[in-house]
Design an enzyme around this catalytic site. Structure first.
Site, mmCIF file in Angstrom:
data_model
loop_
_atom_site.group_PDB
_atom_site.id
_atom_site.type_symbol
_atom_site.label_atom_id
_atom_site.label_comp_id
_atom_site.label_asym_id
_atom_site.label_seq_id
_atom_site.Cartn_x
_atom_site.Cartn_y
_atom_site.Cartn_z
ATOM 1 N N PHE A 83 -2.691 10.749 -9.548
ATOM 2 C CA PHE A 83 -2.112 10.625 -8.208
ATOM 3 C C PHE A 83 -1.906 9.160 -7.873
ATOM 4 O O PHE A 83 -2.773 8.316 -8.137
ATOM 5 C CB PHE A 83 -3.045 11.257 -7.165
ATOM 6 C CG PHE A 83 -3.166 12.741 -7.285
ATOM 7 C CD1 PHE A 83 -2.255 13.572 -6.647
ATOM 8 C CD2 PHE A 83 -4.170 13.317 -8.055
ATOM 9 C CE1 PHE A 83 -2.352 14.952 -6.765
ATOM 10 C CE2 PHE A 83 -4.276 14.691 -8.180
ATOM 11 C CZ PHE A 83 -3.369 15.516 -7.534
ATOM 12 N N GLU A 84 -0.806 8.908 -7.228
ATOM 13 C CA GLU A 84 -0.436 7.565 -6.819
ATOM 14 C C GLU A 84 -1.539 6.819 -6.067
ATOM 15 O O GLU A 84 -1.700 5.612 -6.212
ATOM 16 C CB GLU A 84 0.788 7.740 -5.915
ATOM 17 C CG GLU A 84 1.309 6.557 -5.256
ATOM 18 C CD GLU A 84 2.410 6.959 -4.276
ATOM 19 O OE1 GLU A 84 2.709 8.168 -4.149
ATOM 20 O OE2 GLU A 84 2.974 6.054 -3.665
#
Lengths: 260, 336, 260, 336
Positions: free
Chosen positions: A52-53
């Site tokens: 995830f970013e």
């Protein structure tokens, strides 16, 4: 209902899941792309690495997160890190797939998630902007795209704003701007069909139709001229097991796949 | 050897600080271990000026410093420029409060799966609030340059897109390899507001879970206001110095403010207050702009401080968020 | 012995310690500079912040470390971080003093810790190189220098290699190269005297003599023409308390201050 | 817009990898959770090639991967280029073993307070080993660029000095502020050898205490060999994911090798073996180059592996280092 045993959202998710190979890494946001990645992990791709970013790496996702940074995205993760570390990692070539959406897309897979209108200062609609989308679309090896409401106002000849690079102006254009060779959009999953991109022209190419949809339906819904594969496949509907996993394991509260 | 800037964007650079002004400012800060606790009102008054460039800790609605956001609104700060580096409910409340003039946009307007903000759409679509577009990566890279004290950084994003054209980026060929890169200006915010899991009275901070960008934006910023779930004895921090994410001498004010991220998600502490956010969003989307102002009156202007807000939320509501965070049923069964 | 109650090393350390004000930050290596910083902390500058290049910030130093990265440098520290974080911090203006030494120094305070000789490929003596010295001398507000064996082979007109910038070619030269305004060497402590730098010419200036040393002694020992302060002070010898702290608290095993 | 390179150094760039070749290499690595344990001999054989550019974890004689260093010497690897980013006993043993042809020097030759190395002086002063000069900051900045996947980075060190002139740095004016900066090329080593406190069988690593530079050099390197004090269950790492400093998919081999940093200092585990290092240094300074070769025979070539080395050291010697680390008297009193 339609007589189908599944919804279009479910079908899109399942088709998206099948595009991801095992032993690869995917950077995802929330919603359908994440559900697709989770489904892939629980079916044919147990070693699919999800990042995830916001910094979560390889969590054991208990349920679908609401935000790309929420507690679920770091639940028993193998690493909690920073956004820039994820971007760096992607730039260094560790992320095979990025999963994106947008308000508009053109034939080269350029995405608009910034604005509708022709006046940047006073747009008709202002959307969120890139977020991490441009980063993902610039840095990951393959960009996979999910677009629902497949229609001529979303699949357009020219997007109002290129937020995230597809193939930009066509063959060679990404490389000309300094984006890395061998990257770009590889799949577009819609509520009508699955596209890939023609290896020479870099134009979106009809690869497979959803059950009951015709090539003509797709062409009518698309505001640019598409390529068409020499033999068009039909997407296999979700299996009972796919649906069970989606409903019972991934989204038990029915947030994105409402129960019938 | 001649080098060329091949293309450049037209975006305005809202933050006027440079590594040089940052350096001069840092020189004046004390290195002493002094007690930096003070009321949040005083911290906001003292360290945030009208016209400042503001950076916000956390990620949109994760670990966001809402107590400080509310106080900024309550004090009616004006003409702030804000780093919209995934800014969600934090920036929305500031904009609803009329505090914001310029935004560096990476991600704003959206509430992720919850949809778009009415407040922000009105202000951006009318042109009342000015903007320059970037990406999340780009904003982090600008902060990395600011933290490093260099005036620019080469990156490999935004190239070839309108995002680049509406930014101030410049396309440049690497003098070592010939590879094209985009040069972005460093970002040194005037002030960072952040919410940590724990800190000591001097300002040494720990964060549990993902740091997102708080390490670099703390380093890039001239001033820092830290709220935290709890203030702990310094000995606790000295026992695990690898966990200190921001050292005391960068910090200006420390305020213990439990639940300080509500309605955001504080990892390992409490989950989102989904209902609260949905209600807030609905008010902002109301065609009547009075609706959101009424919300602001009720939850900000009419309250003295964040403690009053916590009291107004009530214990049951808050404890449920703790249960949600730990994926556990509430004690005694079906309370929801 | 010399009849003195203290050694020259002890005197140098005490003089160096006195150059540091309270509530400031110093980046140090090991040896005398660190002993000086520790002494300052335990006398007039309790809030002197000590940071180490390898990542230790504000440790409670139990004894003198052997290495700038060893366990002692992070003992009950307030932060353990990375080398680059320390460099960044220094560049951002948080570090007031850097403490350095070298094999040679010139009148502008340029330091050589790289090599002796005129052939870079085959030097007469190869020293360690910069380590963090050039970083410190480029980035900290003030560079303080300790040089023992003050003599004309160490205090030279031109160093064989400028490892670390002093004032380079003289006034304006640092700024001309892009180093920050207001930075540069501020003190040189030797076994004969204490120098500062003339504010206009940026040339090393005799500021204070050690007890029993004359201006002539210093001039003879220095291979370049020095500036001389209008009134030369005499350095106060270490107090009994200074010596007690050095021997009992800072270096109880006598590693750098051997017991008599 | 025209930009100028105002000055440039003459130093050779020893590492030929670029962000592009790094990227292509990373693409080929598996993202699967597979057991990466193997004998150290096999790891060195498989992942270190003659002519490789080598980065070394830790800091000179802190947390250095000595077990791997010894194995490289035992396998007589040749023509390595090495990042001398404060390299002390680690690089000294490699150079004494004849493994090294080129060194990027930030800090070598010296053993800090212990003085200079005879081995390295001979090899550098005779010109047998080639060098390019940098600073510790510069080497870290080069690794940061390599980790970021950009071909260069602007820095504010080395400017105006001979250190700059013997480096490949280029002086450049910032196109945003006009400020002068030095551009340095990114560094992407072929292989990193590092010693961690603990790892799991997949390669997720934790380090206690200061990281120094192992985060960025792990990220910048194509391959990583991890030795660690202990291999632990993955669940232990999942319980504190913020502490994972290197994630598994960057790692190629994991070897449990207790005492693997001896005679270096492993923070929170064991202190320096001062006597061992002094004895080693003395052999290297002996006018007879045979003296150090005899040492190498005794401690490396004649031993099968690092376990034999640990056995030869003996338990009492090692346990004393543990006592030293914790500043405690040995059990039972005066043993020293």
């Amino acid at each position: 209902m339609s007589g189908r045993e599944y919804t279009l959202r479910e079908l899109m998710t399942v088709v998206a899941a099948r595009q991801m190979e095992d032993n690869k890494a995917v950077a995802v946001g929330t919603g359908l792309p994440l559900a697709a990645a989770m489904l892939a992990q629980k079916t044919h791709a147990p070693n699919l690495l999800i990042v995830f970013e916001a910094g979560g790496v390889a969590p054991q996702l208990p349920t679908l997160p609401i935000s790309v940074g929420d507690s679920r995205t770091i639940h028993k993760a193998l690493m909690c890190t920073t956004l820039i570390d994820i971007m760096d990692m992607m730039r260094r070539g560790y992320i095979d797939y990025a999963f994106l959406g947008g308000a508009q897309i053109d034939k080269y897979g350029n995405l608009n998630s910034t604005m509708i209108g022709d006046n940047y200062e006073q747009p008709k609609v202002r959307f969120p902007g890139s977020g991490g989308a441009n980063d993902f679309g610039s840095l990951a090896w393959e960009t996979m795209i999910i677009m629902d409401r497949h229609g001529p106002r979303r699949f357009v000849e020219n997007v109002d704003f290129i937020t995230t690079p597809g193939y930009l102006d066509g063959p060679g254009s990404r490389e000309g701007w300094g984006l890395s060779p061998g990257t770009g959009p590889s799949r577009v999953v819609t509520d009508l069909c699955l596209f890939d991109f023609h290896p020479e022209t870099k134009i979106m190419r009809l690869k497979a139709l959803h059950p009951g949809i015709t090539e003509e339906d797709v062409k009518k819904a698309t505001g640019f001229e598409i390529e068409v594969a020499s033999s068009i496949e039909t997407n296999t509907p979700p299996t009972a097991e796919d649906l069970r996993i989606l409903h019972e394991v991934i989204d038990p509260t029915g947030r994105i796949f409402p129960k019938k | 050897m001649e080098m060329k800037i091949l293309e450049e964007g037209t975006g305005e650079i809202f933050c006027k600080n440079t590594p040089i002004t940052m350096r001069e400012y840092a020189r004046g800060k004390t290195r002493a271990l002094i007690d930096k606790r003070m009321p949040l009102q005083e911290a906001v008054k003292k360290f945030i000026n009208d016209g400042d460039y503001l950076a916000i800790g956390g990620f949109g609605h994760i670990r966001i410093p809402m107590a400080t956001i509310y106080e900024i609104v309550r004090q009616k700060k004006k003409n702030l420029s804000v780093a919209g580096h995934t800014a969600v409910q934090d920036i929305d409340v500031l904009m609803a409060g009329g505090c914001v003039s310029n935004v560096d946009i990476a991600y704003v307007v959206g509430f992720e799966l919850r949809g778009l903000s009415g407040v922000q759409r009105r202000l951006f679509e009318s042109g009342q609030v000015k903007k320059t577009d970037y990406t999340n990566g780009a904003m982090s890279y600008r902060l990395r340059a600011g933290a490093q004290g260099v005036p620019f950084i080469p990156v490999k994003v935004m190239l070839g897109t309108d995002t680049m054209r509406k930014s101030p980026g410049k396309v440049f060929e690497c003098p070592f390899t010939g590879e094209k890169v985009l040069l972005l200006p460093a970002l040194n915010p005037d002030v960072l507001i952040m919410h940590a899991h724990r800190a000591d009275i001097y300002g040494n901070c720990q964060i549990d879970g993902h740091i997102v960008k708080d390490d670099i934006q703390a380093r890039a910023s001239k001033r820092i206001i830290v709220t935290c779930e709890e203030i702990v004895d310094t000995e606790i921090l000295r026992a695990d110095p690898g966990k200190t994410i921001v050292p005391f001498f960068m910090v200006d004010a420390v305020i213990e403010q439990p639940w300080g991220s509500h309605p955001g998600n504080m990892p390992y502490k409490y989950y989102f207050d989904h209902e609260f956010t949905e209600n807030y969003l609905a008010k902002g989307r109301d065609k009547d702009p009075g609706a959101i102002q009424k919300w602001m009156d009720e939850w900000i202007y009419s309250l003295d401080d964040f403690n009053a807000y916590v009291t107004k939320l009530g214990a049951s509501r808050l404890y449920k968020l703790r249960d949600d965070e730990f994926l556990r049923p509430p004690m005694g069964g079906k309370q929801s």
